[in-house]
Scaffold this active site. Structure first.
Site: not given
Lengths: 207, 390
Positions: B158, B324, B357
């Site tokens: 991320s 995601d 995610h």
């Protein structure tokens, strides 16, 4: 993996690759050929593979392989980035083989392409005698579940190479048992006796 | 490589260390110069004599440096604890792991919650706006301080992945291998929009006090909790939410015709929000989300992402997850395409997962196997053997 267990067609391909060259293997599976080339020929290799399992296995071997699709991802590679681009037993599974072939010789100075030959006598006989889509050792799936959507013969491929202005540097036919027979373009026997065709191509414009 | 079973005891306490260091000066992208700043960081394992076995782990937006040991506030195991330990994916007998709380964070590194030495008061909104580039530049000063010329690997998911990309772009000679996971080379309009919702929630809380809540003795915990709740939804997938909660009711057999948390999913989100405020600073949340919003690696290089990686010697392994939708696979593909365009050594795998995610923080065996394989392959090339650090 030692070189002794490498498939006959992969070994032939490996013989055509120049030592220390830059190679892109399109549809590289678990990276068997790339690994062989890196170890035996000091090749700087990259791979593209559709399946996550294949990519994962190749990455675990320390190879630079990306998950991708010959039909959609070749356009992102710059021209002349590789000495040799390999497409082994994958052309017949692409949506747009003509475009893929053109990309191979844009990205690479040379391309090595192998595919199952739909002109082999057993396939012709099968279709003639039984009137059904042939299922052979080289093409062992039924018509409804085969990934091979663009099958061609050695003669078809030779014609397409001509249309694209590619020059055939070397050509051999192979049987399923691994018998190898070099041939010159236009040799009708190769199209009849070879279960696979293997070509080394170059771009006339590049020569 | 076979991974040992997950255990919260995986961390070897003999090699886990907590550090802080004063660094500076650092000229920020905004033009402001931070004369001195503190970096709080954790290390696991030992640096080898050649200083060639260091892995820098970059944490995500609300992550911190407690990768593997218990969090000092919540007591929960570290966010990647299952991957750290001798013989594990992050083999602490082979590598030294370094993870620093990012600049602007709130777990000991300089950020809006810390005291500005010039005024003697908490920075609050007088803290300069920082970028991912600033965060990485601060980390580079830490790596200088540790005497490490080249990191064996920089890895993160991320926002951590954004830092990985920034590292590879800004300091290519100092990174041997780079692993951006569930990341993007730029923050999308949709993601900026979600961040703005979170920031507005914080700033709408009267207890935020224009950012001066530390001086006022208040805490905008309601606003921060709402920000966290909204963000948390983006970390999951519809499938994962449905599997976990469906339309199940919370401790009741029928709806109450009111606005209590009738549904389990509501109760879960409220819990996520309320526990988050115990360990996170509201202003820090504003600053770090802003840093992510500003991230656009291509824009920093004439609008062409490939220019960020020209002639890069770095070996990349890019990872995305199928479900995601916050950092979807197409963002990772854009990175891969740029790397292909400069003929970089790049591997890319899209891991099949329905966990959204957050998959990069969860037990995803195929992801871990690929990661372990990549690290092992690169370490072998680099000549790093197990026990090298002993």
């Amino acid at each position: 993996m030692n070189s002794g267990t490498l498939r006959v067609d992969l070994k032939l391909i490996a013989d055509w690759v120049e030592p220390k060259s830059r190679v892109l293997d399109v549809g590289c599976g678990d990276g068997e050929l790339l690994r062989h080339l890196a170890h035996e020929k000091n090749v700087d290799g990259r791979g593209i593979e559709l399946s996550m399992a294949g990519v994962s296995a190749a990455v675990r071997r320390g190879l630079a392989v990306i998950q991708g699709d010959a039909d959609t991802d070749l356009k992102d590679y710059p021209s002349g980035a590789f000495d040799t681009v390999i497409l082994s037993q994958t052309l017949q599974a692409t949506r747009n083989p003509r475009e893929v072939l053109a990309h191979l010789l844009r990205i690479g100075r040379r391309a090595i392409v192998s595919f199952p030959n739909f002109g082999h006598w057993r396939i012709r006989l099968n279709l003639l005698a039984f009137g059904r889509m042939p299922v052979t050792a080289a093409l062992d799936a039924n018509w409804y579940d085969t990934p091979n959507i663009h099958l061609c013969t050695i003669r078809d491929f030779t014609a397409l190479a001509g249309e694209l202005g590619l020059s055939i540097e070397k050509a051999v036919s192979l049987t399923q048992e691994g018998r190898v027979r070099p041939f010159a373009p236009g040799d009708a026997w190769a199209n009849l006796l070879g279960e696979h065709g293997l070509f080394l191509l170059s771009n006339r414009a590049n020569r | 490589m076979v991974l040992p079973p997950i255990s919260s005891q995986a961390v070897d306490p003999r090699t886990s260390r907590c550090h802080t260091v004063e660094l500076g000066p650092l000229k920020l992208d905004s033009g402001v110069v931070l004369e001195r700043f503190t970096v709080a960081y954790q290390t696991y394992g030992r640096l080898n004599a050649a200083k060639s076995n260091a892995i820098l782990i970059c944490h995500a937006l609300t992550g911190d440096q407690y990768v593997a040991d218990a969090h000092p506030v919540t007591g929960k195991p570290g966010w990647w604890h299952m991957l750290v330990g001798p013989g594990n994916l992050f083999d602490t007998s082979r590598y030294q792991l370094i993870c620093a709380n990012i600049l602007g964070g709130c777990m000991g590194s300089t950020g809006p919650r810390e005291v500005n030495p010039a005024s003697g008061k908490p920075w609050g909104l007088s803290f300069p706006v920082i970028t991912v580039g600033d965060i990485v530049a601060a980390q580079a000063l830490l790596i200088d301080h540790l005497g490490i010329d080249q990191l064996f690997c920089v890895i993160g998911g991320s926002m951590g992945g954004m830092q990985v990309l920034e590292w590879a772009s800004s300091f290519p000679e100092r990174v041997y291998a780079a692993v951006p996971i569930a990341a993007a080379a730029r923050h999308s309009a949709q993601n900026i929009a979600f961040h703005e919702v979170g920031r507005q929630a914080i700033m709408a809380d009267p207890d935020w006090m224009g950012g001066d809540y530390l001086l006022a003795g208040t805490n905008p915990h309601r606003g921060l909790a709402v920000a966290r709740m909204a963000a948390h939804i983006t970390y999951l997938s519809e499938t994962a939410l449905h599997r976990k909660f469906g339309r199940k009711l919370q401790d009741r057999t029928q709806v109450t015709y009111g606005f209590e948390a009738d549904f389990q999913v509501e109760s879960y989100l409220r819990h996520q929000g309320s526990t988050f405020v115990d360990r996170f600073d509201a202003n820090s949340y504003l600053y770090i989300t802003r840093a992510m919003d500003y991230f656009d690696l291509a824009a920093q290089h004439g609008g062409v992402l490939a220019n960020a990686f020209k002639a890069t010697p770095v070996r990349f392994c890019v990872v995305s997850f199928t479900s995601d939708w916050l950092f979807p696979t197409r963002e990772s593909r854009a990175i891969v395409h740029a790397l292909n365009a400069v003929a970089a050594k790049v591997s890319f795998v899209e891991v099949e997962s329905d966990k959204g995610h957050d998959a990069f923080l969860l037990d995803e065996p195929e992801f871990h196997k690929t990661l372990a394989g990549f690290l092992d392959g690169q370490a072998t090339h680099r000549g790093l053997t197990a026990k090298a650090a002993e």
